[in-house]
Design a protein around this motif. Structure first.
Motif, PDB file in Angstrom:
ATOM      1  N   LEU A  39      32.314  43.227  37.646  1.00  0.00           N
ATOM      2  CA  LEU A  39      32.151  41.902  37.051  1.00  0.00           C
ATOM      3  C   LEU A  39      31.419  42.078  35.724  1.00  0.00           C
ATOM      4  O   LEU A  39      30.396  42.762  35.659  1.00  0.00           O
ATOM      5  N   GLN A  40      31.935  41.458  34.691  1.00  0.00           N
ATOM      6  CA  GLN A  40      31.410  41.694  33.355  1.00  0.00           C
ATOM      7  C   GLN A  40      30.769  40.436  32.766  1.00  0.00           C
ATOM      8  O   GLN A  40      31.180  39.316  33.073  1.00  0.00           O
ATOM      9  N   THR A  41      29.787  40.672  31.924  1.00  0.00           N
ATOM     10  CA  THR A  41      29.137  39.605  31.177  1.00  0.00           C
ATOM     11  C   THR A  41      29.710  39.594  29.765  1.00  0.00           C
ATOM     12  O   THR A  41      29.730  40.626  29.090  1.00  0.00           O
ATOM     13  N   LEU A  42      30.185  38.444  29.337  1.00  0.00           N
ATOM     14  CA  LEU A  42      30.792  38.303  28.015  1.00  0.00           C
ATOM     15  C   LEU A  42      29.776  37.711  27.050  1.00  0.00           C
ATOM     16  O   LEU A  42      29.206  36.640  27.307  1.00  0.00           O
ATOM     17  N   ARG A  43      29.539  38.409  25.930  1.00  0.00           N
ATOM     18  CA  ARG A  43      28.617  37.965  24.900  1.00  0.00           C
ATOM     19  C   ARG A  43      29.296  38.026  23.533  1.00  0.00           C
ATOM     20  O   ARG A  43      30.354  38.643  23.369  1.00  0.00           O
ATOM     21  N   PHE A  44      28.632  37.455  22.530  1.00  0.00           N
ATOM     22  CA  PHE A  44      29.183  37.366  21.178  1.00  0.00           C
ATOM     23  C   PHE A  44      28.098  37.741  20.186  1.00  0.00           C
ATOM     24  O   PHE A  44      26.990  37.212  20.235  1.00  0.00           O
ATOM     25  N   ARG A  45      28.439  38.664  19.280  1.00  0.00           N
ATOM     26  CA  ARG A  45      27.437  39.204  18.362  1.00  0.00           C
ATOM     27  C   ARG A  45      27.826  38.949  16.914  1.00  0.00           C
ATOM     28  O   ARG A  45      28.986  39.114  16.528  1.00  0.00           O
ATOM     29  N   ASP A  46      26.846  38.530  16.132  1.00  0.00           N
ATOM     30  CA  ASP A  46      26.998  38.410  14.689  1.00  0.00           C
ATOM     31  C   ASP A  46      26.970  39.824  14.110  1.00  0.00           C
ATOM     32  O   ASP A  46      25.970  40.532  14.227  1.00  0.00           O
ATOM     33  N   ILE A  47      28.071  40.235  13.481  1.00  0.00           N
ATOM     34  CA  ILE A  47      28.188  41.626  13.031  1.00  0.00           C
ATOM     35  C   ILE A  47      27.182  41.944  11.932  1.00  0.00           C
ATOM     36  O   ILE A  47      26.607  43.038  11.883  1.00  0.00           O
ATOM     37  N   ALA A  48      26.928  41.003  11.046  1.00  0.00           N
ATOM     38  CA  ALA A  48      26.034  41.257   9.911  1.00  0.00           C
ATOM     39  C   ALA A  48      24.590  41.444  10.348  1.00  0.00           C
ATOM     40  O   ALA A  48      23.868  42.296   9.823  1.00  0.00           O
ATOM     41  N   THR A  49      24.135  40.645  11.336  1.00  0.00           N
ATOM     42  CA  THR A  49      22.730  40.694  11.743  1.00  0.00           C
ATOM     43  C   THR A  49      22.500  41.510  13.004  1.00  0.00           C
ATOM     44  O   THR A  49      21.369  41.942  13.262  1.00  0.00           O
ATOM     45  N   GLY A  50      23.556  41.725  13.798  1.00  0.00           N
ATOM     46  CA  GLY A  50      23.389  42.413  15.073  1.00  0.00           C
ATOM     47  C   GLY A  50      22.786  41.551  16.150  1.00  0.00           C
ATOM     48  O   GLY A  50      22.428  42.040  17.226  1.00  0.00           O
ATOM     49  N   VAL A  51      22.662  40.245  15.892  1.00  0.00           N
ATOM     50  CA  VAL A  51      22.039  39.326  16.848  1.00  0.00           C
ATOM     51  C   VAL A  51      23.114  38.609  17.657  1.00  0.00           C
ATOM     52  O   VAL A  51      24.122  38.142  17.101  1.00  0.00           O
ATOM     53  N   ASP A  52      22.896  38.490  18.970  1.00  0.00           N
ATOM     54  CA  ASP A  52      23.842  37.805  19.833  1.00  0.00           C
ATOM     55  C   ASP A  52      23.689  36.291  19.732  1.00  0.00           C
ATOM     56  O   ASP A  52      22.573  35.765  19.592  1.00  0.00           O
ATOM     57  N   LEU A  53      24.809  35.594  19.836  1.00  0.00           N
ATOM     58  CA  LEU A  53      24.787  34.144  19.929  1.00  0.00           C
ATOM     59  C   LEU A  53      24.279  33.726  21.308  1.00  0.00           C
ATOM     60  O   LEU A  53      24.266  34.523  22.249  1.00  0.00           O
ATOM     61  N   PRO A  54      23.868  32.468  21.466  1.00  0.00           N
ATOM     62  CA  PRO A  54      23.377  32.028  22.786  1.00  0.00           C
ATOM     63  C   PRO A  54      24.448  32.045  23.868  1.00  0.00           C
ATOM     64  O   PRO A  54      24.125  32.137  25.066  1.00  0.00           O
ATOM     65  N   ASP A  55      25.726  31.954  23.482  1.00  0.00           N
ATOM     66  CA  ASP A  55      26.812  31.893  24.464  1.00  0.00           C
ATOM     67  C   ASP A  55      26.803  33.120  25.374  1.00  0.00           C
ATOM     68  O   ASP A  55      26.745  34.251  24.889  1.00  0.00           O
ATOM     69  N   GLN A  56      26.881  32.889  26.668  1.00  0.00           N
ATOM     70  CA  GLN A  56      26.997  33.974  27.641  1.00  0.00           C
ATOM     71  C   GLN A  56      27.871  33.497  28.790  1.00  0.00           C
ATOM     72  O   GLN A  56      27.655  32.424  29.345  1.00  0.00           O
ATOM     73  N   ILE A  57      28.873  34.318  29.150  1.00  0.00           N
ATOM     74  CA  ILE A  57      29.786  33.975  30.244  1.00  0.00           C
ATOM     75  C   ILE A  57      29.709  35.094  31.266  1.00  0.00           C
ATOM     76  O   ILE A  57      30.024  36.250  30.960  1.00  0.00           O
ATOM     77  N   ASP A  58      29.326  34.764  32.473  1.00  0.00           N
ATOM     78  CA  ASP A  58      29.172  35.758  33.531  1.00  0.00           C
ATOM     79  C   ASP A  58      30.439  35.860  34.378  1.00  0.00           C
ATOM     80  O   ASP A  58      31.302  34.971  34.373  1.00  0.00           O
ATOM     81  N   ASP A  59      30.554  36.961  35.107  1.00  0.00           N
ATOM     82  CA  ASP A  59      31.607  37.165  36.113  1.00  0.00           C
ATOM     83  C   ASP A  59      33.004  37.115  35.504  1.00  0.00           C
ATOM     84  O   ASP A  59      33.909  36.453  36.031  1.00  0.00           O
ATOM     85  N   THR A  60      33.195  37.831  34.400  1.00  0.00           N
ATOM     86  CA  THR A  60      34.520  37.929  33.789  1.00  0.00           C
ATOM     87  C   THR A  60      35.140  39.282  34.137  1.00  0.00           C
ATOM     88  O   THR A  60      34.507  40.130  34.761  1.00  0.00           O
TER      89      THR A  60
END
Length: 217
Positions: A39-60
């Motif tokens: 089961l995977q956790t899906l995240r989203f990262r700003d490439i320029a800053t290396g910081v993840d967005l608040p969005d997180q989706i579990d169990d993918t």
């Protein structure tokens, strides 16, 4: 970047299950398993800053496809038996995701991906003997799906999308239709993708098996 989060630091297990840059090349979606459950956790990262967005989706599960707005992404969920059986749509910043495709037949596994051309998202449902593909326009991610050819027991096919130099679009289809045991390659119009419109491109050969096709520019 110096403030980027090293994902695997301090973990006994880490596996990257998916990695997909958005069309604007500013964001990257990544999915990871940090406990071996698949089961995977899906995240989203700003490439320029290396910081993840608040969005997180579990169990993918495996499979990611961005729409062209770089805000909408499609992902797969597994059932309790770890069979990939649903495709969902997530829009960045929103908390309620939308179910796009549900496969009730336990013989079928579901996938989602974007064609090399970038002009088509393909949702697939596949069993040991039968397959079915659905098309979605990445410019219109909330539109309905269009089936290429409804599932027929024993018919297998896979789809890729191609744009020629003059802008003509067509599908390349690898299939076992008409007793093509080693598979053959057909073409079809994007607007009329059904089997009755398939045109032979590479015929079936008894001595050669066709595994796949990649449509380059």
């Amino acid at each position: 970047p110096p403030d980027a989060n090293p994902l695997a630091d301090g973990l006994e297990y880490f596996a990257l299950g998916g990695l997909a840059p958005a069309s604007n090349q500013e964001l990257i979606a990544y999915a990871f398993d940090d406990n071996g459950s698949e089961l995977q956790t899906l995240r989203f990262r700003d490439i320029a800053t290396g910081v993840d967005l608040p969005d997180q989706i579990d169990d993918t599960y495996y499979g990611l496809a961005w729409a062209n707005d770089s805000r909408t992404i499609f992902y797969v969920r597994p059932d309790d038996a770890m069979r990939p059986f649903q495709v969902w749509r997530h829009t960045l910043g929103e908390t309620e995701d939308v179910l796009v495709f549900h496969e009730a037949d336990e013989r079928y596994f579901v996938s989602v991906g974007r064609t090399r051309s970038g002009r088509m998202i393909v949702i697939g449902a596949e069993s040991k003997l039968t397959s079915e593909s659905h098309l979605l326009d990445p410019d219109d991610p909330t539109a309905g799906l269009r089936v290429v050819e409804p599932r027929t027991e024993g018919l297998e096919y896979g789809v890729d999308h191609h744009i020629s130099a003059d802008g003509t679009e067509q599908l390349f289809i690898v299939t076992n239709a008409d007793h093509a045991t080693n598979f053959k390659v057909m073409t079809a119009s994007v607007d009329a993708p059904g089997r009755s419109n398939w045109v032979e491109f590479i015929p079936h050969r008894a001595e050669v098996k066709v595994d796949d096709v990649d449509a380059f520019a």
